[in-house]
Design an enzyme around this catalytic site. Structure first.
Site, PDB file in Angstrom:
ATOM      1  N   HIS A 166       1.064  -1.778  -0.180  1.00 43.83           N
ATOM      2  CA  HIS A 166      -0.072   0.025   0.439  1.00 43.83           C
ATOM      3  C   HIS A 166       1.501   1.543   0.148  1.00 43.83           C
ATOM      4  O   HIS A 166       0.460   2.526  -0.010  1.00 43.83           O
ATOM      5  CB  HIS A 166      -1.004  -0.255   1.454  1.00 43.83           C
ATOM      6  CG  HIS A 166      -2.158  -0.989   0.943  1.00 43.83           C
ATOM      7  ND1 HIS A 166      -3.314  -0.938   1.013  1.00 43.83           N
ATOM      8  CD2 HIS A 166      -1.853  -2.145   1.593  1.00 43.83           C
ATOM      9  CE1 HIS A 166      -4.076  -1.452   0.946  1.00 43.83           C
ATOM     10  NE2 HIS A 166      -3.243  -2.807   0.980  1.00 43.83           N
ATOM     11  N   LYS A 168      -7.790  14.384   4.150  1.00 42.71           N
ATOM     12  CA  LYS A 168      -7.103  12.991   4.150  1.00 42.71           C
ATOM     13  C   LYS A 168      -6.716  13.164   5.088  1.00 42.71           C
ATOM     14  O   LYS A 168      -5.949  13.980   5.952  1.00 42.71           O
ATOM     15  CB  LYS A 168      -6.887  13.133   2.860  1.00 42.71           C
ATOM     16  CG  LYS A 168      -5.745  13.892   2.181  1.00 42.71           C
ATOM     17  CD  LYS A 168      -5.167  13.756   1.006  1.00 42.71           C
ATOM     18  CE  LYS A 168      -5.709  14.082  -0.164  1.00 42.71           C
ATOM     19  NZ  LYS A 168      -5.994  12.382  -1.105  1.00 42.71           N
ATOM     20  N   ARG A 169      -5.450  11.816   5.915  1.00 45.69           N
ATOM     21  CA  ARG A 169      -4.401  11.982   6.757  1.00 45.69           C
ATOM     22  C   ARG A 169      -3.285  13.086   6.725  1.00 45.69           C
ATOM     23  O   ARG A 169      -3.909  13.764   5.091  1.00 45.69           O
ATOM     24  CB  ARG A 169      -4.035  10.617   6.811  1.00 45.69           C
ATOM     25  CG  ARG A 169      -4.228  10.739   7.338  1.00 45.69           C
ATOM     26  CD  ARG A 169      -4.648  10.339   8.967  1.00 45.69           C
ATOM     27  NE  ARG A 169      -3.549  10.287   9.572  1.00 45.69           N
ATOM     28  CZ  ARG A 169      -2.921   9.632  10.779  1.00 45.69           C
ATOM     29  NH1 ARG A 169      -4.146   8.275  11.205  1.00 45.69           N
ATOM     30  NH2 ARG A 169      -2.787   9.772  11.354  1.00 45.69           N
ATOM     31  N   LYS A 182       1.007  14.740   0.579  1.00 44.96           N
ATOM     32  CA  LYS A 182      -0.280  15.066   0.143  1.00 44.96           C
ATOM     33  C   LYS A 182      -0.269  16.382   0.191  1.00 44.96           C
ATOM     34  O   LYS A 182      -1.444  16.546  -0.853  1.00 44.96           O
ATOM     35  CB  LYS A 182      -1.082  14.734   1.686  1.00 44.96           C
ATOM     36  CG  LYS A 182      -1.452  12.856   1.673  1.00 44.96           C
ATOM     37  CD  LYS A 182      -2.383  12.335   2.314  1.00 44.96           C
ATOM     38  CE  LYS A 182      -2.289  10.755   2.615  1.00 44.96           C
ATOM     39  NZ  LYS A 182      -3.186  10.091   1.526  1.00 44.96           N
ATOM     40  N   THR A 221      -8.520   6.811  -2.108  1.00 42.94           N
ATOM     41  CA  THR A 221      -9.462   6.452  -2.521  1.00 42.94           C
ATOM     42  C   THR A 221     -10.906   7.401  -1.851  1.00 42.94           C
ATOM     43  O   THR A 221     -11.866   7.410  -2.264  1.00 42.94           O
ATOM     44  CB  THR A 221     -10.315   5.632  -1.433  1.00 42.94           C
ATOM     45  OG1 THR A 221      -9.542   5.720   0.081  1.00 42.94           O
ATOM     46  CG2 THR A 221      -9.743   3.907  -1.640  1.00 42.94           C
ATOM     47  N   LYS A 243     -14.247   8.555  -4.114  1.00 43.79           N
ATOM     48  CA  LYS A 243     -15.314   9.364  -3.515  1.00 43.79           C
ATOM     49  C   LYS A 243     -15.752  10.323  -3.746  1.00 43.79           C
ATOM     50  O   LYS A 243     -17.583  11.006  -4.024  1.00 43.79           O
ATOM     51  CB  LYS A 243     -15.684   8.418  -1.865  1.00 43.79           C
ATOM     52  CG  LYS A 243     -14.867   7.920  -1.267  1.00 43.79           C
ATOM     53  CD  LYS A 243     -14.587   7.833   0.378  1.00 43.79           C
ATOM     54  CE  LYS A 243     -14.042   6.253   0.570  1.00 43.79           C
ATOM     55  NZ  LYS A 243     -13.366   6.135   1.515  1.00 43.79           N
TER      56      LYS A 243
END
Ligand code: NBG
Length: 833
Positions: free
Chosen positions: A368, A559-560, A565, A667, A671
């Protein structure tokens, strides 16, 4: 038929008439909660309702278990240290197809269904994407009628609750079990024991056979707790089986008798610590011994449980791999490879080669992440002290494996050291990814790009050895929770046009394409979006006391929090826009509301500072009278599944802006898009495939590609060059450095600015210009609402591929070799009558 049954109690437990449901709720309130309605709390009513629904799925659940145990069917075991399932109640109502009836019954009882649904404490037994993926997969396994068990850990405290104090994250323990959990059933009769510590010794049995015995330092009991996982409108209800640790004896009687009461209880405390708390790190290993204890504990419990179930119907374990497909969700459960070997060889006395053949055919491994700091490795010392026998087994697996390597690559010591399970480059470590690869028949990444990078980079030498093992399964998410449940308005609108087949077969959304040209439909589409935006605006008002303009463009990044990111790249854009508005009050851009959410690992300095950075910029921008509601910056605390359900439907723009090559899949990106948000994103993870599906004209692309990132880094990346050559960027960084967003304190964000100027490992400065230009295109596009709606409709219409049903189908066909089994309902009530 059930309603004809004369026995009243069964009727109350299974009946679906409004009157029956109403009575059942009161019965459960009385007999389980021990309350009269007059004094019942909201939580009492929630529990009474939850038990009422649980009663109505037990028939299916027990029949599923029985069928799976009795029949000769192959079962999937999803081994995962995390299951971020989110609240159960509403999801079960939808899957059982009884949402409307139950709502009516609840309303007629003078209660509010929405309030009861919201009273449920969500089980936060995961950090982020990896744990949530496991939950989506459980939903799809049941919906596709695939026999499956999700094995994991019943953490007493899940992921911490986040509060924001003075702009900083504060962590609060998550006491999710404090008011009871109606969805789980403990099965103490199926408890097992797990060894830790001690030493090993050889012995010879009565037949002169040589064996090794593990004499443990201490033994811990594992108790399973089962939670039903319903499928959408099918009878299958699979099980999520989570283990809780306990001391084998409540007291050490020896010590108790000599008066050492505290010493005796000590052991109990230590044993129970194993499943006490979830490690809150996302993509960063925590090299603590307790974490390894957690991993081995739940893996050993789960394998012993599979073996127990297997031996109910089979004379021995020879065909274990024909009955069980075990998926390793990342390397957290990778010790399973060695543990199954140990059980087969030491306990069931299998010859090594025969045991290995079973093991190799049982496991498959999903990778992952490529981030080096997330690759699990355990110091030999720690490993050997905690699990002496398991380490010996690993050495033997490695010895035999390296012999194979020598044959394939003769005279290549380099290959031996890069492939070995043991890292001997400095302090010696056990590399869990190597153990997983060697013990698995398939290895997959979670998006096309990521799977390619797995082969090209971190597992390259394994790929050269066994190219046939490597494959891809692109992630997916369940449309039941992420569309039907979280966005009922949009779902009903879709169903009114194309029927409800899409809920089971998401590819049917394709039929929406033709409505993209229909003006009336576009109007309805916008109304559905506006409705949820208003709802989110109210929620923001209530939670953080800021009024936002519900007509503004909702630009969302949830998100985290992680440097890769790039939440801070988003902030650089906000400051750019702010400066532009300040210097040109007539700037013609649509108003925007920037919404952030996400937790930072408690020990991750930069991530925590990025949260403070977001809130600090918000404090300035939100209170600037010149700006008004043209720009708002909101950080919503405590992002979790429940909040995700609220925010994805309300977004206009989805921020998927990681450095290319860093996000394995993502993911959240799926969504958002399923709920009609357009994406601004890099060519990273599943963004690549989302763009392919929705069409490049319906996706806002920016930034360097993965090969460009690698080349730039190879050439020696100098972020300051961008600072000096892009005046706008310089202006933004100088403003931050001046202390403008920190009440004049230049120190507060120095670490962020200096990191960007002198290191910038995630290439924010290199991507800045492209990002800003792309955001300008977004603003222009949003002005044309008709065309925006069209793009939004096409995004949803083309998301069929990203259902987790498709992912699970891929796993079944290409990795697990499992078939669906339909569950017949044998009616317990009738049988007894
Ligand atoms: C995460 C990745 C995401 C991916 C999820 C689910 C870890 C270790 N990895 O990109 O960062 O979507 O896994 O596969 O949490």
């Amino acid at each position: 038929m059930v309603s004809q049954n004369p026995i009243k109690i069964e009727d109350d437990r299974t009946g679906l008439e409004i009157q029956t449901l109403r009575r059942a709720i009161l019965d459960n309130l009385f007999y389980i909660q021990g309350k009269f309605p007059e004094i019942a709390t909201k939580n009492d009513f929630y529990l009474a309702l939850a038990y009422t629904i649980r009663d109505r799925l037990l028939q299916r659940w027990l029949n599923t278990m029985q069928t799976e145990i009795k029949n000769d069917v192959k079962k999937v075991c999803y081994l995962s240290a995390e299951f971020l399932v989110g609240p159960h109640l509403e999801n079960n109502l939808i899957n059982l197809g009884i949402a409307e009836k139950v709502k009516q019954a609840v309303t007629e009882s003078g209660l509010n269904i929405k309030e009861l649904i919201e009273a449920e404490e969500e089980p936060g037994l995961g950090n982020g994407g990896l744990g949530r993926l496991a939950a989506c997969y459980m939903d799809s396994l049941s919906s596709l009628e695939v026999p499956a068990i999700g094995y994991g850990i019943r953490y007493e405290f899940g992921i911490f609750d986040q509060e924001i104090k003075d702009g900083w994250q504060v962590e609060i323990t998550d006491k999710w079990l404090q008011y009871g959990n109606p969805w789980e059933i403990a099965r103490p009769e199926a408890s097992v024991t797990v060894n830790f510590g001690g030493y090993t010794e050889p012995y010879t049995d009565g037949h002169n056979q040589f064996h090794v015995r593990w004499v443990p330092g201490y033994v811990v009991k594992g108790i399973p707790y089962d939670t039903p996982i319903t499928g959408y409108k099918v009878n299958t209800v699979n099980t999520m089986r989570l283990w809780r640790s306990e001391a084998c004896e409540s007291f050490d009687f020896q010590r108790f008798n000599v008066g050492d009461y505290y010493g005796a209880v000590d052991d109990k405390v230590n044993s129970e610590n194993i499943t006490k708390v979830l490690y809150p790190n996302d993509e960063q290993i925590e090299g603590k011994e307790l974490r390894l204890r957690q991993q081995y504990f739940f893996v050993s419990c789960s394998l012993q449980d599979m073996i127990r179930i297997h031996l109910l119907n089979n004379p021995n374990l020879d065909n274990f791999h024909e009955q069980w497909a075990v998926q390793l969700n990342d390397t957290h459960p990778a010790v399973a490879v060695a543990e199954l070997m140990r059980l087969l060889v030491d306990i069931y006395e299998y010859e090594w080669g025969k045991a290995w053949n079973i093991v190799e055919k049982t496991f498959a491994y999903t990778n992952h992440t490529l981030l080096p700091e997330a690759l699990e490795k355990w110091p030999i010392e720690i490993f050997g002290n905690l699990l002496p026998r398991v380490l010996e087994v690993i050495y033997e697996i490695n010895r035999r494996f390296l012999d194979q390597v020598r044959i394939k690559f003769p005279n290549d010591d380099g290959k031996i050291s890069t492939l070995s399970i043991i890292d001997e480059s400095g302090e010696r470590y056990v590399r869990m990814a190597h153990l997983a690869c060697i013990g698995s028949h398939h290895i997959n990444g979670v998006a096309e790009l990521h799977s390619q990078l797995v082969k090209d980079t971190i597992l390259h030498d394994f790929y050269l050895l066994w190219p046939q093992k490597f494959t891809n399964v692109t992630n997916g998410v369940t449309p039941r929770r992420w569309m039907v449940q979280s966005n009922p308005r949009l779902s009903k609108l879709i169903t009114s046009k194309i029927g409800d087949g899409w809920i089971k077969n998401l590819q049917e959304l394709k039929q929406l394409e033709r409505y993209a040209e229909d003006q009336t439909f576009r109007q309805q589409w916008r109304e559905a979006k506006q409705f949820v935006k208003q709802d989110l605006a109210n929620y923001i008002q209530e939670k953080v006391g800021i009024t936002v303009n519900p007509e503004s463009l909702f630009d969302v990044q949830v998100k985290r929090i992680h440097e890769y990111k790039r939440q801070h790249l988003n902030v650089l854009h906000i400051i750019t826009l702010y400066k532009q508005m300040k210097s040109n009050p007539n700037l013609d851009v649509p108003p925007r509301t920037f919404i952030f959410g996400g937790k930072a690992a408690p020990g991750y300095f930069m991530a925590k500072r990025i949260i403070k950075f977001i809130t600090a910029v918000g404090d300035v921008v939100n209170n600037d009278g010149d700006i008004g509601d043209r720009l708002k910056v909101i950080f919503l605390p405590d992002y979790n599944v429940t909040f995700g359900q609220r925010v994805y439907p309300a977004a206009d723009l989805s921020e998927q802006i990681s450095t290319a090559g860093k996000e394995a899949s993502g993911t959240g990106n799926m969504k958002f898009s399923m709920n009609g948000a357009l994406t601004i994103g890099t060519l990273d993870g599943a963004n690549v495939e989302i763009r392919q599906e929705v069409g490049e004209e319906n996706f806002f692309l920016f930034g360097l590609t993965t090969p460009e990132v690698l080349t730039l880094k190879d050439q020696g990346y100098v972020p300051r060059r961008y600072y000096h050559s892009i005046p706008e960027l310089k202006g933004v960084l100088d403003l931050i450095a001046s202390g403008f967003f920190s009440h004049g304190d230049p120190e507060l964000f120095r670490s962020i600015v200096d990191n960007l100027l002198y290191d910038d490992p995630y290439l924010l400065l290199a991507d800045y210009k492209s990002y800003i230009e792309c955001q300008e295109k977004v603003s222009q596009a949003y002005k044309d609402q008709e065309n925006w709606s069209k793009m939004s409709i096409l995004n949803v219409a083309r998301m069929g591929k990203f259902s987790s049903d498709r992912s699970i189908q891929d796993y079944c066909n290409n990795i697990w070799n499992t078939q669906p089994v339909s569950i017949e309902l044998k009616d317990y009530v009738q049988k007894e009558a």
